[in-house]
Design an enzyme around this catalytic site. Sequence first.
Site, PDB file in Angstrom:
ATOM      1  N   HIS A  23      44.629  34.972  49.481  1.00  0.00           N
ATOM      2  CA  HIS A  23      43.968  35.149  48.359  1.00  0.00           C
ATOM      3  C   HIS A  23      43.400  34.033  47.669  1.00  0.00           C
ATOM      4  O   HIS A  23      42.948  33.798  46.432  1.00  0.00           O
ATOM      5  CB  HIS A  23      45.024  35.793  47.312  1.00  0.00           C
ATOM      6  CG  HIS A  23      45.051  37.162  47.517  1.00  0.00           C
ATOM      7  ND1 HIS A  23      44.488  38.228  47.202  1.00  0.00           N
ATOM      8  CD2 HIS A  23      46.224  37.869  48.462  1.00  0.00           C
ATOM      9  CE1 HIS A  23      44.793  39.526  47.691  1.00  0.00           C
ATOM     10  NE2 HIS A  23      45.737  39.298  48.539  1.00  0.00           N
ATOM     11  N   LYS A 213      40.111  36.216  31.900  1.00  0.00           N
ATOM     12  CA  LYS A 213      40.689  35.802  33.363  1.00  0.00           C
ATOM     13  C   LYS A 213      41.857  34.928  33.061  1.00  0.00           C
ATOM     14  O   LYS A 213      41.857  34.293  31.923  1.00  0.00           O
ATOM     15  CB  LYS A 213      39.773  35.399  34.407  1.00  0.00           C
ATOM     16  CG  LYS A 213      38.869  34.250  34.125  1.00  0.00           C
ATOM     17  CD  LYS A 213      37.810  34.171  34.954  1.00  0.00           C
ATOM     18  CE  LYS A 213      36.717  35.029  35.064  1.00  0.00           C
ATOM     19  NZ  LYS A 213      36.663  35.875  36.274  1.00  0.00           N
ATOM     20  N   ARG A 214      42.658  34.417  34.215  1.00  0.00           N
ATOM     21  CA  ARG A 214      43.689  33.570  34.023  1.00  0.00           C
ATOM     22  C   ARG A 214      42.942  32.403  33.570  1.00  0.00           C
ATOM     23  O   ARG A 214      42.029  31.995  34.095  1.00  0.00           O
ATOM     24  CB  ARG A 214      44.263  33.380  35.267  1.00  0.00           C
ATOM     25  CG  ARG A 214      45.294  34.175  35.772  1.00  0.00           C
ATOM     26  CD  ARG A 214      45.992  33.941  37.288  1.00  0.00           C
ATOM     27  NE  ARG A 214      44.799  33.746  38.157  1.00  0.00           N
ATOM     28  CZ  ARG A 214      44.736  32.704  39.028  1.00  0.00           C
ATOM     29  NH1 ARG A 214      45.574  31.747  38.888  1.00  0.00           N
ATOM     30  NH2 ARG A 214      44.065  32.760  39.941  1.00  0.00           N
ATOM     31  N   LYS A 219      37.920  28.137  37.141  1.00  0.00           N
ATOM     32  CA  LYS A 219      37.324  29.271  36.703  1.00  0.00           C
ATOM     33  C   LYS A 219      36.461  28.902  35.443  1.00  0.00           C
ATOM     34  O   LYS A 219      35.659  29.569  35.055  1.00  0.00           O
ATOM     35  CB  LYS A 219      38.384  30.281  36.200  1.00  0.00           C
ATOM     36  CG  LYS A 219      39.306  31.036  37.215  1.00  0.00           C
ATOM     37  CD  LYS A 219      40.353  31.969  36.487  1.00  0.00           C
ATOM     38  CE  LYS A 219      41.038  32.604  37.695  1.00  0.00           C
ATOM     39  NZ  LYS A 219      40.517  33.668  38.557  1.00  0.00           N
ATOM     40  N   THR A 321      38.173  40.521  40.762  1.00  0.00           N
ATOM     41  CA  THR A 321      38.018  41.868  40.587  1.00  0.00           C
ATOM     42  C   THR A 321      37.588  42.120  39.101  1.00  0.00           C
ATOM     43  O   THR A 321      36.868  43.378  38.864  1.00  0.00           O
ATOM     44  CB  THR A 321      39.280  42.727  40.715  1.00  0.00           C
ATOM     45  OG1 THR A 321      40.311  41.965  39.907  1.00  0.00           O
ATOM     46  CG2 THR A 321      39.698  42.330  42.411  1.00  0.00           C
ATOM     47  N   LYS A 325      34.957  45.204  37.559  1.00  0.00           N
ATOM     48  CA  LYS A 325      35.406  46.196  36.419  1.00  0.00           C
ATOM     49  C   LYS A 325      34.025  46.188  35.395  1.00  0.00           C
ATOM     50  O   LYS A 325      33.694  47.186  34.963  1.00  0.00           O
ATOM     51  CB  LYS A 325      36.564  45.790  35.621  1.00  0.00           C
ATOM     52  CG  LYS A 325      37.746  45.941  36.633  1.00  0.00           C
ATOM     53  CD  LYS A 325      39.048  45.256  36.410  1.00  0.00           C
ATOM     54  CE  LYS A 325      40.134  45.202  37.196  1.00  0.00           C
ATOM     55  NZ  LYS A 325      41.256  44.216  36.947  1.00  0.00           N
TER      56      LYS A 325
END
Length: 473
Positions: A23, A213-214, A219, A321, A325
Site C-alpha cells: 500500500h 485526506k491524511r 499529499k 480512494t 468518491k
Amino acid sequence: DEEHVSWDEAWQICHDTFAYTNHTVLPEALERWPVSLMESLLPRHMMIIYEINRRHLEQVKAKFPGDDDRLRRMSLIEEDGEKRVHMANLSIVGSHAVNGVAALHSEIIKQSLFKDFYEMFPERFQNKTNGITQRRWLLKCNPSLSNLIADTIGEKWVTDLSQLRQLSDKGDQAFLKQIQTSKRENKIRLAALIKKDYNIDVDIDSIFDCHVKRIHEYKRQLLNVFHIITFYNEILRNPEGPWVKRTIMFGGKAAPGYHTAKMIIKLINSVAKVVNNHPIVSKFLHVVYFENYRVSLAEKIIPATDLSEQISTAGTEASGTGNMKFMLNGALTIGTLDGANVEMREEMGSENIFIFGMTVEEVEELKVKGYDPTSFYENNSALRECIDQINSGHFCPEEPTVFHSLVDSLLVHGDRFMLLADYQSYIDCQKRVSQTYTNQKQWVTMCLKNIAFSGKFSSDRTIREYAKDIWGA
C-alpha cells in the site's frame, strides 16, 4: 513445532495461504523490525526467519550466480547499521501473489521498489486497482443524485456500477440542470454545517474546493496553501478583478508524532484566520479546516464538492480512494498523474479532469539531474512572496518564527516532494479551473462525464478480481 509437519509441507501451506498487497512506496512506511527486539520477544520466530532467509538466498544464488550485491539487496535481514528484518521482503518471499493497488503503483513496484523480487518471481506480481462501495459513497450519502440516476437509468447500478455509462449520452439541458440542482442542495447543507460549527458564512455559488485526506508532506496540502496565499496576494493587488469565488476546505488528521504535519495544520488555520477576517479578500475567498475528519463528515463533504484536490507528487500515492468518491459524486479533479488519477483520466477522458505537474518519469529525471528548489524560489516572484510571507510571520504575527521549520524543509532540506517544481503548473491549472467554472454548461457536462465513467472504481470489481486472480475462488 506443534503440528509436527515437515518444513517443506509447512512452507507450501504458508505460501498458498498468504498473499501480499503493498500500500505504499515510501521507504519510511515499509517496516523494518530490529533483530535485537525480535530475538528477545520472539526468539523462535527469529530462528525460523533466519532459516527462511537461508533457503531464500540459496534460491537467489542459484538463479543469479555471483551477484553478491543482489543477495545483499534481497536478504530478509538488513545488515547496514543495526540488523533489522525487512518485513516487505519477508512478505514477498512467503506469499504466492504480490500486488499494488493502482496500475501505476503496480508498475513502480515491479520496476523500482521490488525490482529484484520481480526478476526472481515475475509470476507473483499483479495489479488490483482499489475501489469504493457505491452503496455508501453514492446511494447512502447522496440521495438526491442517487434518485436522479435511478429515475434515469434504473437501479441496477447499486450492484453493477458499470451501468452508470448509460448516463454519458444524457447531456441534454434539462438533465444537466437536475445535476446542478442536486449539487447545489448538497452545498447548501454543507454551508449550514460550516456556519453552525465554525461560524463562517460561505458563498454557495463559490467553487467548493476540497482537500480531505491524511495530513502528509507527500499529499502536499502545503502546495494548496501556496495557492491560497497566491490568490490572497492577487486579490489584494487588484481588489476589483474578475475573481471567481472559492471556498477552500481541508480535513484530515496527522499521525501523533508527525511534527511537520501538525505544523501544516497550524499554517492552514493561521492563513484561514487572516483570509476569513480580511474585509476585501473574504469577499472572494474563504478557508475552512474541518475538525475531526471522519467517515460521517466525509459523507456530507463529498456530495457537496465541486473540485477535488489529488495533488501528491507523481509516484508517491499508491492509489487513493477519496479521488474515486469525489468522481462518483460529480466533483471535478485537479491532480497529478499519480495513483488512480491515471486510470480515472483514462476512463473519463483527459478533457474532463484538470491535470498538472511532473510525471513520474520527469520527477525521476529531475532527481537524477539534481533538484535545486532554491532556483525555483529565486526565479518565481509570486512563489517567493508566498514563502517569504510564511517565513516572516505574516500569517502568525504573535509567533513570527513558528513556520521557519516548514520553510527550511523546502529551501534548506531539499523540498523532498518537489512542491516548488510543481508550483507554477499548479497555479496555472487552478486558473483553468476558475475559467471553466464560469461556463456552467461545460462544468456540469464534465461533472456528468465523471459520474458516468466511474464504474470501474467500484470495490465490487476489485473484490471480484482478488477472488478470481489471487484466491482462485
